[in-house]
Write an enzyme that holds these catalytic residues in place. Sequence first.
Site, mmCIF file in Angstrom:
data_model
loop_
_atom_site.group_PDB
_atom_site.id
_atom_site.type_symbol
_atom_site.label_atom_id
_atom_site.label_comp_id
_atom_site.label_asym_id
_atom_site.label_seq_id
_atom_site.Cartn_x
_atom_site.Cartn_y
_atom_site.Cartn_z
ATOM 1 N N HIS A 166 34.240 39.357 41.574
ATOM 2 C CA HIS A 166 34.734 37.978 41.486
ATOM 3 C C HIS A 166 33.589 36.970 41.582
ATOM 4 C CE1 HIS A 166 37.425 34.641 41.339
ATOM 5 N NE2 HIS A 166 38.396 35.488 41.085
ATOM 6 N N ASN A 180 35.851 42.929 32.812
ATOM 7 C CA ASN A 180 37.168 42.298 32.779
ATOM 8 C C ASN A 180 37.284 41.452 31.504
ATOM 9 O OD1 ASN A 180 39.138 40.205 33.096
ATOM 10 N ND2 ASN A 180 39.304 40.749 35.243
ATOM 11 N N THR A 235 42.105 34.267 40.926
ATOM 12 C CA THR A 235 42.477 34.829 42.226
ATOM 13 C C THR A 235 41.617 34.178 43.315
ATOM 14 O OG1 THR A 235 42.814 36.856 41.002
ATOM 15 C CG2 THR A 235 42.933 37.009 43.388
ATOM 16 N N ARG A 252 49.534 34.465 31.465
ATOM 17 C CA ARG A 252 48.725 33.399 30.868
ATOM 18 C C ARG A 252 47.607 33.930 29.978
ATOM 19 N NH1 ARG A 252 45.670 31.091 36.203
ATOM 20 N NH2 ARG A 252 47.804 30.980 36.936
ATOM 21 N N ARG A 300 48.996 39.004 34.738
ATOM 22 C CA ARG A 300 49.541 38.019 35.677
ATOM 23 C C ARG A 300 51.030 37.847 35.435
ATOM 24 N NH1 ARG A 300 45.180 34.882 38.199
ATOM 25 N NH2 ARG A 300 46.880 33.751 39.162
ATOM 26 N N GLU A 308 44.646 45.115 37.344
ATOM 27 C CA GLU A 308 44.813 44.256 38.522
ATOM 28 C C GLU A 308 46.204 43.641 38.450
ATOM 29 O OE1 GLU A 308 40.209 42.604 38.449
ATOM 30 O OE2 GLU A 308 41.871 41.251 38.007
ATOM 31 N N HIS A 334 39.555 36.963 29.721
ATOM 32 C CA HIS A 334 39.322 35.651 29.108
ATOM 33 C C HIS A 334 39.133 35.691 27.598
ATOM 34 C CE1 HIS A 334 40.003 33.886 32.831
ATOM 35 N NE2 HIS A 334 39.022 34.522 33.430
ATOM 36 N N GLU A 381 38.108 46.603 47.002
ATOM 37 C CA GLU A 381 37.184 45.781 46.224
ATOM 38 C C GLU A 381 36.924 44.532 47.053
ATOM 39 O OE1 GLU A 381 37.906 45.120 41.996
ATOM 40 O OE2 GLU A 381 36.937 43.156 42.131
ATOM 41 N N HIS A 410 43.851 41.931 34.130
ATOM 42 C CA HIS A 410 44.778 41.402 35.134
ATOM 43 C C HIS A 410 46.043 40.947 34.403
ATOM 44 C CE1 HIS A 410 45.300 38.435 38.785
ATOM 45 N NE2 HIS A 410 46.390 39.125 38.529
HETATM 46 N N1 PXP Z 1 37.963 41.484 40.557
HETATM 47 C C1 PXP Z 1 39.208 41.004 40.759
HETATM 48 C C2 PXP Z 1 40.105 41.710 41.720
HETATM 49 C C3 PXP Z 1 39.676 39.872 40.058
HETATM 50 O O1 PXP Z 1 40.921 39.388 40.290
HETATM 51 C C4 PXP Z 1 38.822 39.270 39.097
HETATM 52 C C5 PXP Z 1 39.331 38.115 38.279
HETATM 53 O O2 PXP Z 1 40.432 38.528 37.529
HETATM 54 C C6 PXP Z 1 37.538 39.823 38.916
HETATM 55 C C7 PXP Z 1 37.119 40.904 39.670
HETATM 56 C C8 PXP Z 1 36.581 39.255 37.924
HETATM 57 O O3 PXP Z 1 36.189 37.978 38.321
HETATM 58 P P1 PXP Z 1 35.284 37.093 37.366
HETATM 59 O O4 PXP Z 1 36.079 36.812 36.129
HETATM 60 O O5 PXP Z 1 35.002 35.882 38.175
HETATM 61 O O6 PXP Z 1 34.050 37.904 37.052
#
Ligand code: PXP
Length: 237
Positions: A191, A7, A101, A49, A45, A70, A10, A151, A43
């Site tokens: 997550h 992901n 989330t 952001r 949003r 996402e 960030h 998931e 993601h």
């Molecule tokens: N899976 C989902 C569905 C999420 O919403 C997120 C955060 O956007 C992640 C995985 C990844 O989470 P993390 O950034 O804490 O690894």
Amino acid sequence: MPKLGVNIDHVATIRQARRTVEPDPVWAAVLAELGGADQITVHLREDRRHIQDRDLEVLRRTIHVPMNLECAVVDEMLAIAEKTKPEQVCLVPERREEITTEGGLDVIRHFSRVSDAVQRLTAADITVSLFIDPDLRQIDHAAKSGAPVIEIHTGAYAHAFGTPESDQRFRAIIAAANHGSQLGLRVDAGHGLTYQNVVPIARIEQIRELNIGHSIISRAVLVGIERAVREMKQLIH
Ligand code: PXP
């Protein structure tokens, strides 16, 4: 061995801190691919952001591994998904004021909205995943909605890691993974996973894919800082 979805949200968070063009999350996605990422997760949003609409478009044309988008179960996002055509969409709950989330999708409460979204995205040839807590009733409803993938939200496990509660949270994930796979669902997880807490989750046989963001991007910033400073110093000299 589960696949790794990286992901890159960030990277965009850092860019949006200055509303500039760097670092580009698309560039980060290409580097993640070179590092072995099996999938790129973003993601989009509602408040934009971090990831922007432009990122989705450029990413769609750039990466070679599957794209996992996402998004919230709202018409605007479903229309963007239909237009972008990622290989997979993971439907997540979204509250504007949250930092990330916070919980899984309440498929029981929003059953008809979720089922409609699953049908709509499936008709667009997109694999639909539902991001849900390790709760067996939610998993039953996820299966009833027609989604082929869940998931499992590992946030509570990650949060409890290293405390006495950790074992109970871990067992809940195992039970959820078993239950989902018995119902014929593909089971992914994600997550809050970090270099410290990922191994027990990666060992769960039914889990096919892990989506990890914050920890990988955090580490990337630190392992890259020495080289970045050296390069700037050379230019100044
Ligand atoms: N899976 C989902 C569905 C999420 O919403 C997120 C955060 O956007 C992640 C995985 C990844 O989470 P993390 O950034 O804490 O690894």
